[in-house]
Design an enzyme around this catalytic site. Structure first.
Site, mmCIF file in Angstrom:
data_model
loop_
_atom_site.group_PDB
_atom_site.id
_atom_site.type_symbol
_atom_site.label_atom_id
_atom_site.label_comp_id
_atom_site.label_asym_id
_atom_site.label_seq_id
_atom_site.Cartn_x
_atom_site.Cartn_y
_atom_site.Cartn_z
ATOM 1 N N HIS A 186 30.172 0.010 9.698
ATOM 2 C CA HIS A 186 30.989 0.558 8.615
ATOM 3 C C HIS A 186 32.223 -0.333 8.400
ATOM 4 O O HIS A 186 32.862 -0.754 9.370
ATOM 5 C CB HIS A 186 31.431 1.980 8.978
ATOM 6 C CG HIS A 186 32.030 2.736 7.842
ATOM 7 N ND1 HIS A 186 31.393 3.792 7.239
ATOM 8 C CD2 HIS A 186 33.206 2.589 7.181
ATOM 9 C CE1 HIS A 186 32.158 4.273 6.270
ATOM 10 N NE2 HIS A 186 33.262 3.540 6.217
ATOM 11 N N HIS A 188 35.545 -1.647 8.484
ATOM 12 C CA HIS A 188 36.751 -1.154 9.143
ATOM 13 C C HIS A 188 37.448 -2.307 9.870
ATOM 14 O O HIS A 188 36.865 -3.362 10.102
ATOM 15 C CB HIS A 188 36.418 -0.047 10.153
ATOM 16 C CG HIS A 188 35.774 -0.544 11.410
ATOM 17 N ND1 HIS A 188 34.467 -0.998 11.462
ATOM 18 C CD2 HIS A 188 36.259 -0.684 12.680
ATOM 19 C CE1 HIS A 188 34.174 -1.376 12.696
ATOM 20 N NE2 HIS A 188 35.240 -1.204 13.449
ATOM 21 N N GLN A 190 41.089 -2.895 12.774
ATOM 22 C CA GLN A 190 41.873 -2.244 13.822
ATOM 23 C C GLN A 190 43.323 -2.732 13.758
ATOM 24 O O GLN A 190 43.621 -3.738 13.107
ATOM 25 C CB GLN A 190 41.285 -2.566 15.202
ATOM 26 C CG GLN A 190 39.850 -2.075 15.384
ATOM 27 C CD GLN A 190 39.328 -2.377 16.776
ATOM 28 O OE1 GLN A 190 39.804 -1.850 17.774
ATOM 29 N NE2 GLN A 190 38.338 -3.260 16.856
#
Length: 360
Positions: A186, A188, A190
Site C-alpha cells: 500500500h 505509504h 514513514q
C-alpha cells in the site's frame, strides 16, 4: 487541511489530514489489541562513534499480507484495519512496531557495565504515513493537490515530532518496491524521530560548516547554482525547486530535489514552495517509472536540519535513489561499497540525467 487526532484501540495516536468538506472522523477502532511493547536500545559503536539501534521486537511485524487484509487500507465490515474510517485522504499513525518509542524504559549505561560502549533507551517516535486510501495506487499517481496534502502532513508531523522529548532529528521517507525490502505494498511512507543526529547528517553538517567558514556561503547553495548554470544533470525544474542528478552520484538512479531558498525543514516552506514541489516531484517520479517501463523501486529521503543544533547550516532537500541498474538487474552493495564505503557507479551522472530527461 483539516486535521483530526484520534486514538487506536491500543492507545496509539492516529491523525487524519483531510481536504475541506471531508466528513468528521469519528469511527472507533473495534479491534482487541494488546498494548504496544517496544524495547528499543541504542548503542554507540566505539570505532566509528555512530549510534546503532537495537529493536528485536520488530521481528514480529506484519510481513506481506494479502491485499484483502492490508492493514493500511480503510476498514471494512468484518475487516478492521489500522485505519478505522471507511475512507481517508492522508492519514498518519504511530507505528505498532516502532524502532524508537516514547515510553521505552531504562537509563543510560554501558554494554556489560565495562564503560567502553555507551547504551541508552531508544526513545523517540516512529509514525506511518498513508498517502492515499487506494491500495493499488502510488505516489506518482497522486494529483498535485494530493501531494500538497502529503507535504502539509509531513510539515505537521515534523513540527510535532520536534517537540517530543529527546528527539534530535526528524526523518520522513518512503521505501517503495520489494527490491527495497518493502513488506506492505500500500502506498505509504514513514517518519522517524531519532534520539540522536544521524551519521549522514552529522557528516554533511561538518562539510557545510567548513565550507561556510572558508567561502562564506552554503555548499548546497553553490552546488545548486552550478547545476542550474550547467544544466547537464538537471532533470526537472520549477519556480522554487530544481531536480538534478548529483555530480558524484552513487546510485544507478539518483536525484536530488532542492529548493532555491535555504530553509532548515519542511515546516519552513511557503505555500508557493509546497505547491511547486508537488509539480516538480511528480515530474521526477513519472520519469523514474518510465525509465525502465516499470514501477521503479526507490527510497525517497528528506534531509532536514537537526531539531536543536546547526539549523543555520541545514538546507532542506529530498533525495531519491534506486538499486535498479537495468530493467531486470540490481546494484548490490558488495565489497567496496559495504566494506569500505567507496562507491563505484556503472553510469556517469550525465548519462543518468540524460536517460531521465528522455524518459519524460
Amino acid at each position: 487541511m483539516k486535521r483530526t487526532s484520534r486514538h487506536l484501540a491500543d492507545g496509539r495516536e492516529i491523525i487524519y489530514f483531510d481536504q475541506p468538506g471531508a466528513p468528521e472522523r469519528v469511527a472507533e477502532d473495534t479491534r482487541d489489541l494488546p498494548p504496544v511493547s517496544a524495547a528499543s536500545e541504542i548503542r554507540l559503536d566505539p570505532l566509528t562513534h555512530e549510534w546503532v539501534a537495537m529493536a528485536a521486537h520488530r521481528q514480529t511485524r506484519t510481513y506481506k499480507p494479502p491485499a484483502d487484509l492490508c492493514p493500511l487500507c480503510p476498514s471494512k465490515p468484518g475487516k478492521p484495519s489500522e485505519i478505522p474510517e471507511s475512507d481517508y485522504d492522508v492519514v498518519v499513525f504511530e507505528n505498532r512496531f516502532p524502532s524508537f518509542a516514547e515510553d521505552v524504559v531504562g537509563e543510560p549505561s554501558t554494554v556489560d557495565g565495562l564503560g567502553l560502549v555507551p547504551t541508552a533507551p531508544g526513545r523517540g517516535r516512529c509514525e506511518v504515513v498513508c498517502f492515499t486510501s487506494n491500495h493499488d495506487g502510488s505516489f506518482a499517481g497522486l494529483t498535485p493537490k494530493q501531494v500538497r496534502a502529503v507535504v502539509d502532513a509531513w510539515a505537521d508531523r515534523t513540527a510535532g515530532l520536534s517537540e517530543v522529548p529527546g528527539v534530535e532529528q526528524v526523518f520522513p521517507f518512503e521505501n517503495r518496491g520489494e527490491e527495497i525490502g518493502v513488506t506492505l505494498s500500500h502506498p505509504h511512507g514513514q517518519i522517524y524521530g531519532y534520539p540522536f543526529v544521524t551519521p549522514k547528517t552529522a557528516r554533511m553538517l561538518d562539510v557545510a560548516r567548513a565550507y561556510q567558514a572558508e567561502h562564506g556561503r552554503a555548499v548546497l547553495g553553490d552546488v545548486l547554482a552550478a547545476e542550474r548554470k550547467s544544466g547537464a544533470r538537471v532533470v526537472a525544474s520549477g519556480e522554487h525547486w530544481t531536480a538534478f542528478v548529483p555530480p558524484a552520484a552513487r546510485w544507478p538512479v539518483q536525484v536530488q530535489i532542492v529548493p532555491h531558498r535555504q530553509v532548515p525543514d519542511i515546516p519552513e516552506l511557503t505555500d508557493a514552495e509546497r505547491d511547486d514541489f508537488a509539480d516538480v516531484y511528480l515530474d521526477v517520479l513519472r520519469r523514474c517509472d518510465a525509465l525502465y517501463d516499470r514501477p521503479l523501486p526507490y527510497i525517497a529521503a528528506w534531509h532536514q536540519a537537526p531539531v536543536r543544533q546547526d539549523r543555520d547550516l541545514g538546507w532542506l532537500h529530498l533525495e531519491l535513489f534506486s538499486v535498479l541498474r537495468a530493467k531486470d538487474k540490481l546494484k548490490y552493495l558488495a565489497g567496496s561499497e559495504s566494506g569500505m564505503a567507496v562507491w563505484v557507479n556503472d553510469a556517469t551522472p550525465e548519462q543518468i540525467a540524460e536517460r531521465l530527461r528522455a524518459a519524460g
